[in-house]
Design a protein around this motif. Sequence first.
Motif, PDB file in Angstrom:
ATOM      1  N   ARG A  28      11.944  69.102  24.505  1.00 47.15           N
ATOM      2  CA  ARG A  28      12.021  69.084  25.958  1.00 47.15           C
ATOM      3  C   ARG A  28      13.386  68.526  26.356  1.00 47.15           C
ATOM      4  N   PRO A  29      14.299  69.375  26.821  1.00 44.79           N
ATOM      5  CA  PRO A  29      15.667  68.936  27.102  1.00 44.79           C
ATOM      6  C   PRO A  29      15.777  67.822  28.138  1.00 44.79           C
ATOM      7  N   ASP A  30      14.809  67.722  29.065  1.00 39.21           N
ATOM      8  CA  ASP A  30      14.885  66.702  30.110  1.00 39.21           C
ATOM      9  C   ASP A  30      14.124  65.431  29.754  1.00 39.21           C
ATOM     10  N   VAL A  31      13.816  65.221  28.479  1.00 39.22           N
ATOM     11  CA  VAL A  31      13.103  64.017  28.067  1.00 39.22           C
ATOM     12  C   VAL A  31      13.909  62.778  28.456  1.00 39.22           C
ATOM     13  N   ARG A  32      13.200  61.748  28.907  1.00 38.48           N
ATOM     14  CA  ARG A  32      13.813  60.463  29.242  1.00 38.48           C
ATOM     15  C   ARG A  32      13.387  59.446  28.192  1.00 38.48           C
ATOM     16  N   VAL A  33      14.344  58.781  27.581  1.00 40.04           N
ATOM     17  CA  VAL A  33      14.042  57.822  26.518  1.00 40.04           C
ATOM     18  C   VAL A  33      14.535  56.438  26.931  1.00 40.04           C
ATOM     19  N   VAL A  34      13.647  55.456  26.768  1.00 37.34           N
ATOM     20  CA  VAL A  34      13.975  54.060  27.039  1.00 37.34           C
ATOM     21  C   VAL A  34      13.691  53.253  25.777  1.00 37.34           C
ATOM     22  N   GLY A  35      14.666  52.504  25.318  1.00 37.64           N
ATOM     23  CA  GLY A  35      14.467  51.605  24.188  1.00 37.64           C
ATOM     24  C   GLY A  35      14.140  50.213  24.691  1.00 37.64           C
ATOM     25  N   LEU A  36      13.067  49.620  24.183  1.00 35.04           N
ATOM     26  CA  LEU A  36      12.657  48.277  24.591  1.00 35.04           C
ATOM     27  C   LEU A  36      12.753  47.322  23.415  1.00 35.04           C
ATOM     28  N   GLU A  37      13.284  46.141  23.683  1.00 35.06           N
ATOM     29  CA  GLU A  37      13.371  45.076  22.682  1.00 35.06           C
ATOM     30  C   GLU A  37      12.937  43.773  23.325  1.00 35.06           C
ATOM     31  N   ILE A  38      12.142  43.000  22.611  1.00 35.12           N
ATOM     32  CA  ILE A  38      11.697  41.724  23.146  1.00 35.12           C
ATOM     33  C   ILE A  38      12.787  40.667  23.071  1.00 35.12           C
ATOM     34  N   ASP A  39      13.733  40.843  22.166  1.00 36.59           N
ATOM     35  CA  ASP A  39      14.858  39.917  22.020  1.00 36.59           C
ATOM     36  C   ASP A  39      15.949  40.311  23.013  1.00 36.59           C
ATOM     37  N   PRO A  40      16.233  39.478  24.030  1.00 36.57           N
ATOM     38  CA  PRO A  40      17.237  39.868  25.035  1.00 36.57           C
ATOM     39  C   PRO A  40      18.631  40.074  24.455  1.00 36.57           C
ATOM     40  N   ASP A  41      18.931  39.427  23.333  1.00 36.61           N
ATOM     41  CA  ASP A  41      20.258  39.575  22.730  1.00 36.61           C
ATOM     42  C   ASP A  41      20.466  40.960  22.110  1.00 36.61           C
ATOM     43  N   ARG A  42      19.375  41.711  21.931  1.00 43.45           N
ATOM     44  CA  ARG A  42      19.485  43.052  21.334  1.00 43.45           C
ATOM     45  C   ARG A  42      19.556  44.157  22.392  1.00 43.45           C
ATOM     46  N   VAL A  43      19.389  43.803  23.649  1.00 42.67           N
ATOM     47  CA  VAL A  43      19.443  44.810  24.717  1.00 42.67           C
ATOM     48  C   VAL A  43      20.897  45.188  24.966  1.00 42.67           C
ATOM     49  N   VAL A  44      21.184  46.475  24.858  1.00 41.03           N
ATOM     50  CA  VAL A  44      22.558  46.967  24.970  1.00 41.03           C
ATOM     51  C   VAL A  44      22.678  47.879  26.192  1.00 41.03           C
ATOM     52  N   PRO A  45      23.909  48.148  26.641  1.00 42.79           N
ATOM     53  CA  PRO A  45      24.083  49.081  27.761  1.00 42.79           C
ATOM     54  C   PRO A  45      23.606  50.481  27.384  1.00 42.79           C
ATOM     55  N   GLY A  46      23.146  51.229  28.367  1.00 39.47           N
ATOM     56  CA  GLY A  46      22.705  52.594  28.122  1.00 39.47           C
ATOM     57  C   GLY A  46      23.846  53.486  27.668  1.00 39.47           C
ATOM     58  N   ARG A  47      23.477  54.510  26.905  1.00 42.80           N
ATOM     59  CA  ARG A  47      24.475  55.484  26.443  1.00 42.80           C
ATOM     60  C   ARG A  47      23.769  56.773  26.061  1.00 42.80           C
ATOM     61  N   ASP A  48      24.511  57.853  26.129  1.00 47.19           N
ATOM     62  CA  ASP A  48      23.995  59.177  25.730  1.00 47.19           C
ATOM     63  C   ASP A  48      22.670  59.517  26.413  1.00 47.19           C
ATOM     64  N   GLY A  49      22.527  59.098  27.670  1.00 56.08           N
ATOM     65  CA  GLY A  49      21.314  59.420  28.417  1.00 56.08           C
ATOM     66  C   GLY A  49      20.112  58.568  28.087  1.00 56.08           C
ATOM     67  N   VAL A  50      20.292  57.499  27.303  1.00 54.78           N
ATOM     68  CA  VAL A  50      19.194  56.612  26.905  1.00 54.78           C
ATOM     69  C   VAL A  50      19.401  55.243  27.545  1.00 54.78           C
ATOM     70  N   ARG A  51      18.337  54.669  28.095  1.00 55.50           N
ATOM     71  CA  ARG A  51      18.388  53.329  28.674  1.00 55.50           C
ATOM     72  C   ARG A  51      17.802  52.319  27.698  1.00 55.50           C
ATOM     73  N   PHE A  52      18.243  51.066  27.833  1.00 60.30           N
ATOM     74  CA  PHE A  52      17.726  49.984  27.004  1.00 60.30           C
ATOM     75  C   PHE A  52      17.391  48.800  27.902  1.00 60.30           C
ATOM     76  N   ALA A  53      16.286  48.115  27.584  1.00 62.42           N
ATOM     77  CA  ALA A  53      15.837  47.007  28.409  1.00 62.42           C
ATOM     78  C   ALA A  53      14.970  46.079  27.584  1.00 62.42           C
ATOM     79  N   ARG A  54      14.635  44.944  28.174  1.00 56.90           N
ATOM     80  CA  ARG A  54      13.768  43.984  27.507  1.00 56.90           C
ATOM     81  C   ARG A  54      12.310  44.330  27.789  1.00 56.90           C
ATOM     82  N   GLY A  55      11.494  44.290  26.753  1.00 59.31           N
ATOM     83  CA  GLY A  55      10.082  44.569  26.922  1.00 59.31           C
ATOM     84  C   GLY A  55       9.351  44.478  25.608  1.00 59.31           C
ATOM     85  N   GLY A  56       8.026  44.365  25.701  1.00 59.30           N
ATOM     86  CA  GLY A  56       7.171  44.277  24.518  1.00 59.30           C
ATOM     87  C   GLY A  56       6.018  45.244  24.617  1.00 59.30           C
ATOM     88  N   PHE A  57       4.861  44.837  24.115  1.00 50.47           N
ATOM     89  CA  PHE A  57       3.707  45.732  24.099  1.00 50.47           C
ATOM     90  C   PHE A  57       3.233  46.128  25.496  1.00 50.47           C
TER      91      PHE A  57
END
Length: 276
Positions: free
Chosen positions: A76-105
């Motif tokens: 699906r070409p319009d898929v939206r992907v978000v990467g979640l990490e519970i460790d705030p130090d691992r959250v990086v700026p978005g790139r290549d159409g992917v967002r990153f944020a803090r989060g867990g289960f």
Amino acid sequence: MNDADPARAVGRKPVGSITRGTTGVNRLRRSDRRLIHDELVTDRLRRAPDPLVVDLGYGASPVTTLELAARLRRVRPDVRVVGLEIDPDRVVPGRDGVRFARGGFELAGLRPMLVRAFNVLRQYPEEAVAGAWATVLGNLAPDGLLVDGTCDELGRRCAWVLLDRSGPRSLTLAWDPFTVDRPSDVAERLPKALIHRNIPGEPVHALLTAADRAWARAAPLAPYGPRERWRAAADLLRENGFPVRNYRRRLRDCVLSVPWSAVAPNPSSGPRQGPA
């Protein structure tokens, strides 16, 4: 469309614990290959009003999240992907159409159609699995799916459970045909829900024991390569009553997939402890 911003999930404390965070380029390629060819996954993703996917616990580097996004765009070409990490130090700026944020289960307030959580629950006690599954499943879109899996450091041995809101649906093992001597060698990478159940009397142990026997019986086909040998072994398993999925297309990996009912832990057994 689900426009929730995980970075602004007010009052939501991430649920879970910080894990080791080890990762690597192409580590999850085997599970990604199966996901983009799994009829249930692709059908639900294609029909989703909002094709949102969460990669939960991507680790110290977002490389496997970016790889997942690139592969899912073939479905699906319009898929939206978000990467979640519970460790705030691992959250990086978005790139290549992917967002990153803090989060867990709790998924940071998102309602994704698909969640991939690889090498996350492996670092938790077995008794924590049911609660973690319930939390993720309760935050999925109505037809959403969860992939809870584990693999080795190079991604040569890989195993995962596919779940929807009704619970676990299947177990899949995938391995490099040229670096694994027998199917049961993948047992060390079983998901946390099963890794301590590979003992006599448990269904997953019976499956792996039968797979090793079938592999041994298929030894005359070894000169034709491990893929041909495994196809014959899988046929023998089916002939012996194991509901092994029959992949009609030729596969790069050796793959063993069965319904969850074929490997579900015995209900009389409580959680077991042992080395992860």
